[in-house]
Design a protein around this motif. Structure first.
Motif, PDB file in Angstrom:
ATOM      1  N   ASN A   1      -1.000  10.940-100.740  1.00 23.10           N
ATOM      2  CA  ASN A   1      -2.619  10.935-100.336  1.00 23.10           C
ATOM      3  C   ASN A   1      -2.949  11.833 -99.028  1.00 23.10           C
ATOM      4  OD1 ASN A   1      -5.250  10.209-100.645  1.00 23.10           O
ATOM      5  ND2 ASN A   1      -4.871   8.106 -99.603  1.00 23.10           N
ATOM      6  N   LEU A   2      -2.956  12.870 -99.260  1.00 15.92           N
ATOM      7  CA  LEU A   2      -3.064  13.807 -97.756  1.00 15.92           C
ATOM      8  C   LEU A   2      -4.516  14.691 -97.826  1.00 15.92           C
ATOM      9  CD1 LEU A   2       0.494  15.532 -97.278  1.00 15.92           C
ATOM     10  CD2 LEU A   2      -0.678  13.311 -95.758  1.00 15.92           C
ATOM     11  N   GLU A   3      -5.457  14.268 -96.897  1.00 15.03           N
ATOM     12  CA  GLU A   3      -6.794  15.057 -97.023  1.00 15.03           C
ATOM     13  C   GLU A   3      -6.650  16.069 -95.995  1.00 15.03           C
ATOM     14  OE1 GLU A   3      -9.569  12.215 -95.986  1.00 15.03           O
ATOM     15  OE2 GLU A   3      -9.474  11.056 -97.808  1.00 15.03           O
ATOM     16  N   TYR A   4      -7.150  17.327 -96.184  1.00 17.27           N
ATOM     17  CA  TYR A   4      -7.183  18.353 -95.228  1.00 17.27           C
ATOM     18  C   TYR A   4      -7.447  18.102 -93.707  1.00 17.27           C
ATOM     19  CZ  TYR A   4      -8.022  22.926 -93.051  1.00 17.27           C
ATOM     20  OH  TYR A   4      -8.065  24.056 -92.230  1.00 17.27           O
ATOM     21  N   ASN A   5      -6.744  18.348 -92.774  1.00 16.80           N
ATOM     22  CA  ASN A   5      -7.089  18.219 -91.429  1.00 16.80           C
ATOM     23  C   ASN A   5      -6.776  19.496 -90.583  1.00 16.80           C
ATOM     24  OD1 ASN A   5      -7.094  17.495 -88.700  1.00 16.80           O
ATOM     25  ND2 ASN A   5      -5.908  15.537 -89.144  1.00 16.80           N
ATOM     26  N   PHE A   6      -7.949  19.886 -89.766  1.00 19.07           N
ATOM     27  CA  PHE A   6      -7.859  21.374 -89.334  1.00 19.07           C
ATOM     28  C   PHE A   6      -6.581  21.250 -88.322  1.00 19.07           C
ATOM     29  CE2 PHE A   6      -8.900  24.128 -85.733  1.00 19.07           C
ATOM     30  CZ  PHE A   6      -8.779  25.219 -86.354  1.00 19.07           C
ATOM     31  N   LEU A   7      -6.766  20.107 -87.488  1.00 16.93           N
ATOM     32  CA  LEU A   7      -5.492  20.048 -86.488  1.00 16.93           C
ATOM     33  C   LEU A   7      -4.065  19.819 -87.010  1.00 16.93           C
ATOM     34  CD1 LEU A   7      -7.563  17.672 -83.847  1.00 16.93           C
ATOM     35  CD2 LEU A   7      -7.170  20.203 -83.774  1.00 16.93           C
ATOM     36  N   ALA A   8      -3.843  19.429 -88.109  1.00 21.66           N
ATOM     37  CA  ALA A   8      -2.612  19.189 -88.636  1.00 21.66           C
ATOM     38  C   ALA A   8      -2.278  20.392 -89.458  1.00 21.66           C
ATOM     39  CB  ALA A   8      -2.500  18.111 -89.530  1.00 21.66           C
ATOM     40  N   SER A   9      -3.198  21.502 -89.542  1.00 18.67           N
ATOM     41  CA  SER A   9      -2.729  22.599 -90.299  1.00 18.67           C
ATOM     42  C   SER A   9      -2.244  23.784 -89.465  1.00 18.67           C
ATOM     43  CB  SER A   9      -4.083  23.317 -91.109  1.00 18.67           C
ATOM     44  OG  SER A   9      -5.041  23.685 -90.094  1.00 18.67           O
ATOM     45  N   TRP A  10      -1.936  24.999 -89.983  1.00 11.62           N
ATOM     46  CA  TRP A  10      -1.281  25.809 -89.142  1.00 11.62           C
ATOM     47  C   TRP A  10      -2.403  26.475 -88.198  1.00 11.62           C
ATOM     48  CZ3 TRP A  10      -3.125  31.019 -89.061  1.00 11.62           C
ATOM     49  CH2 TRP A  10      -4.066  31.252 -90.110  1.00 11.62           C
ATOM     50  N   LYS A  11      -3.639  26.410 -88.524  1.00 15.13           N
ATOM     51  CA  LYS A  11      -4.671  26.902 -87.994  1.00 15.13           C
ATOM     52  C   LYS A  11      -5.041  26.183 -86.759  1.00 15.13           C
ATOM     53  CE  LYS A  11      -7.010  28.917 -92.031  1.00 15.13           C
ATOM     54  NZ  LYS A  11      -8.340  28.969 -92.830  1.00 15.13           N
ATOM     55  N   GLY A  12      -4.666  24.883 -86.820  1.00 17.35           N
ATOM     56  CA  GLY A  12      -5.009  23.917 -85.846  1.00 17.35           C
ATOM     57  C   GLY A  12      -3.948  24.249 -84.730  1.00 17.35           C
ATOM     58  N   VAL A  13      -2.882  24.951 -84.915  1.00 14.35           N
ATOM     59  CA  VAL A  13      -2.139  25.183 -83.733  1.00 14.35           C
ATOM     60  C   VAL A  13      -2.247  26.806 -83.291  1.00 14.35           C
ATOM     61  CG1 VAL A  13       0.067  25.499 -84.974  1.00 14.35           C
ATOM     62  CG2 VAL A  13       0.337  24.754 -82.687  1.00 14.35           C
ATOM     63  N   ALA A  14      -2.463  27.468 -84.266  1.00 10.39           N
ATOM     64  CA  ALA A  14      -2.597  28.971 -83.886  1.00 10.39           C
ATOM     65  C   ALA A  14      -3.964  29.114 -83.102  1.00 10.39           C
ATOM     66  CB  ALA A  14      -2.540  29.653 -85.378  1.00 10.39           C
ATOM     67  N   TYR A  15      -5.064  28.709 -83.776  1.00 14.15           N
ATOM     68  CA  TYR A  15      -6.413  29.199 -83.161  1.00 14.15           C
ATOM     69  C   TYR A  15      -6.669  28.655 -81.717  1.00 14.15           C
ATOM     70  CZ  TYR A  15      -7.715  30.929 -87.851  1.00 14.15           C
ATOM     71  OH  TYR A  15      -7.722  31.703 -89.083  1.00 14.15           O
ATOM     72  N   PRO A  16      -6.343  27.373 -81.397  1.00 15.25           N
ATOM     73  CA  PRO A  16      -6.231  26.973 -79.906  1.00 15.25           C
ATOM     74  C   PRO A  16      -5.348  27.637 -79.291  1.00 15.25           C
ATOM     75  CG  PRO A  16      -6.340  24.982 -81.780  1.00 15.25           C
ATOM     76  CD  PRO A  16      -6.179  26.260 -82.465  1.00 15.25           C
ATOM     77  N   SER A  17      -4.037  27.707 -79.594  1.00 17.02           N
ATOM     78  CA  SER A  17      -3.261  28.547 -78.683  1.00 17.02           C
ATOM     79  C   SER A  17      -3.660  29.877 -78.309  1.00 17.02           C
ATOM     80  CB  SER A  17      -1.814  28.511 -79.387  1.00 17.02           C
ATOM     81  OG  SER A  17      -1.258  27.068 -79.513  1.00 17.02           O
ATOM     82  N   HIS A  18      -4.242  30.685 -79.326  1.00 15.88           N
ATOM     83  CA  HIS A  18      -4.694  32.079 -79.086  1.00 15.88           C
ATOM     84  C   HIS A  18      -5.564  32.034 -77.963  1.00 15.88           C
ATOM     85  CE1 HIS A  18      -1.594  32.956 -81.859  1.00 15.88           C
ATOM     86  NE2 HIS A  18      -2.365  33.050 -82.915  1.00 15.88           N
ATOM     87  N   ALA A  19      -6.677  31.028 -78.320  1.00 21.16           N
ATOM     88  CA  ALA A  19      -7.656  30.784 -77.411  1.00 21.16           C
ATOM     89  C   ALA A  19      -7.382  30.522 -76.159  1.00 21.16           C
ATOM     90  CB  ALA A  19      -8.704  29.716 -78.114  1.00 21.16           C
ATOM     91  N   ILE A  20      -6.509  29.682 -75.879  1.00 20.71           N
ATOM     92  CA  ILE A  20      -5.942  29.401 -74.593  1.00 20.71           C
ATOM     93  C   ILE A  20      -5.197  30.550 -73.876  1.00 20.71           C
ATOM     94  CG2 ILE A  20      -4.131  27.994 -73.322  1.00 20.71           C
ATOM     95  CD1 ILE A  20      -4.546  25.791 -75.382  1.00 20.71           C
ATOM     96  N   GLN A  21      -4.603  31.261 -74.808  1.00 22.77           N
ATOM     97  CA  GLN A  21      -4.135  32.461 -74.109  1.00 22.77           C
ATOM     98  C   GLN A  21      -5.242  33.719 -73.321  1.00 22.77           C
ATOM     99  OE1 GLN A  21      -0.434  33.629 -73.473  1.00 22.77           O
ATOM    100  NE2 GLN A  21      -1.908  34.650 -72.051  1.00 22.77           N
TER     101      GLN A  21
END
Length: 356
Positions: free
Chosen positions: A17-37
């Motif tokens: 029973n898994l619902e989509y979670n942006f922060l748990a997806s690959w985008k949730g680690v990729a996009y914020p990390s790139h923005a931080i850089q």
């Protein structure tokens, strides 16, 4: 995805029973990390500039250690946020990368070694920073004066790091399909990224995992003891038993600088160590949330930004230099804004005179 994983994904995984979670997806680690850089880069460049060009004479003996520390902190930030952004499955001890190197097909094993190397060099730069400062104090009975002794000292510091990476690399399963099947017994309901990305499982044995769980914190404490020893000697020989041959003014400046470097290092390290400690504690307690792990990776990416801001704010000479640069920038900006007004005013005056 192999037939066994496809079957698991089509049958067992549908029961999760898994619902989509942006922060748990690959985008949730990729996009914020790139923005931080992107946000961190100007501050990192500013810190490089003030260290190289605005270090006063009184701080010349610590400029090189400070520059080395900042270089590796910035490069670690670049690695985690841009080159090899990590997506990590903690209970399964698997990972894949969503950074720039993955776009060019760089293998996961190489990226693991790169991240591990940068973490090692960054931690080592903190030791070099405090050890260099401690060895300057003539009254310090524990200061390292011989190059041979320093080599042995740093080799002892590196032993657990080299041992741990050899431990991981040696036991990476060759049969990754079987390793993934084993990983699913540890955590049956990972995020969909486990099935859709090239995940590498680097530990697929209960005994090896149990050993790693206990070896990791022991090695961490061992490495931290080297830095804490240097910090302790600095505090003791500056605040508790200062040299009687130095002036009160010099002693005061030593205390101020000691407080500044401790604050400079404490702020970014807190952003990394606190989330890692919380995730590791939750893991030992049997709790696991992919969102928590991704946020920890993003928090580690903030290390370079926090370190750069700390450099230009906690040290008075750098803070003064940045303030002067900001004042000069505002002055020039006002001058640029005034020039068009003066030009229009002069043209209007000439027009009025011609009309008469």
């Amino acid at each position: 995805m192999t037939s066994a994983l496809e079957k698991y994904y089509a049958t067992n995984y549908t029961k999760c029973n898994l619902e989509y979670n942006f922060l748990a997806s690959w985008k949730g680690v990729a996009y914020p990390s790139h923005a931080i850089q992107v946000i961190s880069l100007p501050f990192q460049i500013l810190a490089f500039y003030v260290i190289i060009f605005k270090t006063p004479v009184a701080m010349k003996n610590v400029r090189t250690p400070l520059l080395v520390n900042h270089f590796f902190c910035a490069f670690l930030d670049l690695t985690l946020c841009t080159l090899s952004t990590v997506y990590f499955f903690l209970p399964m001890y698997g990972t894949f990368f969503v950074g720039v190197l993955s776009w060019f097909g760089v293998p996961n094993t190489f990226q693991i070694l790169l991240v591990w190397l940068m973490v090692l060099l960054t931690v080592g730069s903190y030791l070099y920073f405090f050890e260099g400062r401690s060895s300057i104090l003539v009254q310090n009975k524990f200061r390292i004066t011989r190059q041979k002794t320093r080599v042995i000292y740093y080799f002892l510091f590196l032993i657990p790091w080299m041992s741990s990476i050899l431990y991981v690399v040696k036991f990476i399963p060759e049969d990754q399909d079987a390793a993934k099947q084993f990983a699913l017994t540890l955590h049956p309901c990972p995020t969909r990224e486990f099935f859709t990305f090239d995940v590498m499982i680097f530990l697929a044995d209960s005994i090896l995992i149990e050993g790693f769980i206990w070896i990791f914190p022991i090695f961490g404490i061992y490495s931290a003891s080297f830095i804490l020893f240097q910090v302790t000697t600095l505090i003791y020989y500056i605040c508790i038993a200062p040299s009687i041959t130095i002036s009160k003014d010099t002693h005061h400046r030593q205390k101020v600088f000691l407080f500044s470097i401790l604050l400079q290092c404490f702020i970014p390290l807190t952003l990394v160590l606190c989330p890692v400690f919380l995730v590791f504690s939750a893991h030992l307690a049997g709790l696991y949330y992919q969102t928590m792990v991704n946020l920890t990776v993003c928090s580690a990416g903030l290390h370079g930004l926090a370190e750069s801001i700390a450099i230009v704010t906690v040290h008075r000479p750098y803070r003064k230099a940045v303030s002067q640069m900001a004042t000069e920038f505002k002055r020039r900006r006002r001058a640029v804004q005034v020039l068009p007004f003066l030009a229009n005013h002069m043209r209007h005056s000439v027009t009025m005179r011609q009309s008469f």
